[in-house]
Enzyme design. Structure first.
Site, PDB file in Angstrom:
ATOM      1  N   VAL A 108       1.218  -1.240  -0.440  1.00 10.97           N
ATOM      2  CA  VAL A 108       0.134  -0.007  -0.008  1.00 10.97           C
ATOM      3  C   VAL A 108       0.815   0.880   0.123  1.00 10.97           C
ATOM      4  O   VAL A 108       1.683   1.554   0.691  1.00 10.97           O
ATOM      5  CB  VAL A 108      -1.207  -0.101   1.178  1.00 10.97           C
ATOM      6  CG1 VAL A 108      -1.598  -1.456   1.022  1.00 10.97           C
ATOM      7  CG2 VAL A 108      -0.217  -0.309   2.541  1.00 10.97           C
ATOM      8  N   CYS A 109       0.572   2.091  -0.521  1.00 11.30           N
ATOM      9  CA  CYS A 109       1.040   3.193  -1.098  1.00 11.30           C
ATOM     10  C   CYS A 109       2.568   3.136  -1.284  1.00 11.30           C
ATOM     11  O   CYS A 109       3.018   2.530  -2.092  1.00 11.30           O
ATOM     12  CB  CYS A 109       1.475   3.965   0.762  1.00 11.30           C
ATOM     13  SG  CYS A 109       1.448   6.577   0.064  1.00 11.30           S
ATOM     14  N   THR A 110       3.279   3.952  -0.348  1.00 19.41           N
ATOM     15  CA  THR A 110       4.796   3.686  -1.396  1.00 19.41           C
ATOM     16  C   THR A 110       5.636   2.054  -0.463  1.00 19.41           C
ATOM     17  O   THR A 110       6.969   1.878  -0.602  1.00 19.41           O
ATOM     18  CB  THR A 110       5.752   5.301  -0.184  1.00 19.41           C
ATOM     19  OG1 THR A 110       5.475   4.963   1.421  1.00 19.41           O
ATOM     20  CG2 THR A 110       5.492   6.103  -0.810  1.00 19.41           C
TER      21      THR A 110
END
Length: 325
Positions: A108-110
């Site tokens: 998730v995300c970075t």
């Protein structure tokens, strides 16, 4: 399988929303009767507490190195500490090891940076927080980075965009495992939309591009958004504010980052995509109200932008509603 073991990976500098969207999403699914239920284990390097990027300390359930046996879902969290985490050979090696025994793998995300460092995104299409997409692509040229979508699923590996996109991906997993109705109830319980399609843009053009400070250009942009079914050709827009077409193009390039015709096309496509999902209007009506010359013009624009027809887009992205008895 007695339960679905979900291993969530954290490290110093994680984003709390990334963590909570995943852990709370699966726990809400359990409350809605998911069978088999999810068993979520938050792991950290050596099992020690980690500090979030807001300074709050989070205690893990176990060390990632203690994970043994089959895993249903491996999820790597994002956060400002993703770069340091991706350069930690022990953490990266453990992620690679656990991924090999997992039914599906996600970030998730970075957190995508950690998956990429583990070689798990090589040759795959992936996304991350739009702000970090260029850095991910530069550092890992074998990863096909697409900064636009909310989430991307490429085989058994999934990646999501920034922050709350983690919830969209979690809802997609719940729907895959337990059906649309369970995912709908989870979304209702968490008071969120069910659920943004993966290929929806992380950033709407109406929020992603700040409203121009330049007053003349602001008048043009406001006119476009409010009059999508009008003549919005460059000549007409230039005449609206009494400038030449060339000068208007220069203003758009400087302040909006795209020529007038592209801005108009993107505005019409975004409005059409919203209408297709939110209404049952026929395609001819959607095309007319959004400024397309015909349903065929709308179809061609959708295929070029999304890779699927408006009808297919509507079928795939309209939230399913429960039917009462």
């Amino acid at each position: 399988m007695d339960d679905r073991l979900v291993i969530v990976v954290g490290y110093d500098g994680i984003e709390l929303i990334d963590l909570a969207c995943v852990t709370s999403g699966f726990e809400h699914a359990n409350r809605q009767g998911a069978r088999p239920p999810y068993r979520v284990v938050f792991t950290t390097p050596a099992g020690r507490p980690v500090r979030s990027d807001t300074g709050l300390e989070v205690r893990g359930h176990a060390g990632l190195d203690r994970v043994d046996g089959r895993v249903d879902t491996l999820v790597v969290s994002g956060g400002l500490g993703h770069e340091a985490a991706s350069r930690d050979p022990r953490l990266v090696g453990q992620v690679r090891r656990v991924a090999a025994v997992s039914r599906r793998v996600a970030s998730v995300c970075t957190g995508a940076t950690v998956l990429a460092a583990a070689g798990l995104l090589d040759g795959r299409r992936a996304t991350t927080h739009w702000h970090y997409a260029d850095a991910l692509a530069d550092r890992f040229p074998r990863v096909h980075v697409d900064p636009a979508p909310v989430y991307v699923r490429d085989g058994v590996v999934s990646t999501s965009g920034g922050v709350t996109a983690a919830l969209d991906l979690t809802l997609a997993f719940v729907e895959e495992d337990h059906g649309a109705e369970t995912a709908r109830r989870v979304a209702m319980g968490m008071v969120t939309y069910l659920h943004r399609p993966g290929d929806q843009a992380q950033v709407s053009q109406f929020t992603g591009v700040p409203r121009p400070e330049q007053l003349l250009l602001r008048r043009v942009v406001d006119h476009v958004v409010g009059h999508l079914d009008d003549d919005l050709g460059a000549a007409r827009l230039a005449a609206l504010v009494d400038v030449s077409e060339r000068h208007l193009s220069r203003l758009f390039a400087r302040h909006v980052g795209r020529p007038p015709a592209r801005y108009v096309r993107d505005a019409r496509l975004e409005a059409a995509s919203r209408m297709l999902v939110a209404t049952s209007e026929p395609l001819t009506a959607v095309a007319r109200r959004c400024g397309f010359a015909s349903a065929e013009s709308l179809r061609q624009a959708f295929v070029a932008r999304f890779g699927l027809t408006p009808s297919r887009f509507r079928a795939e992205h309209t939230p399913r509603r429960a039917t009462g008895r």
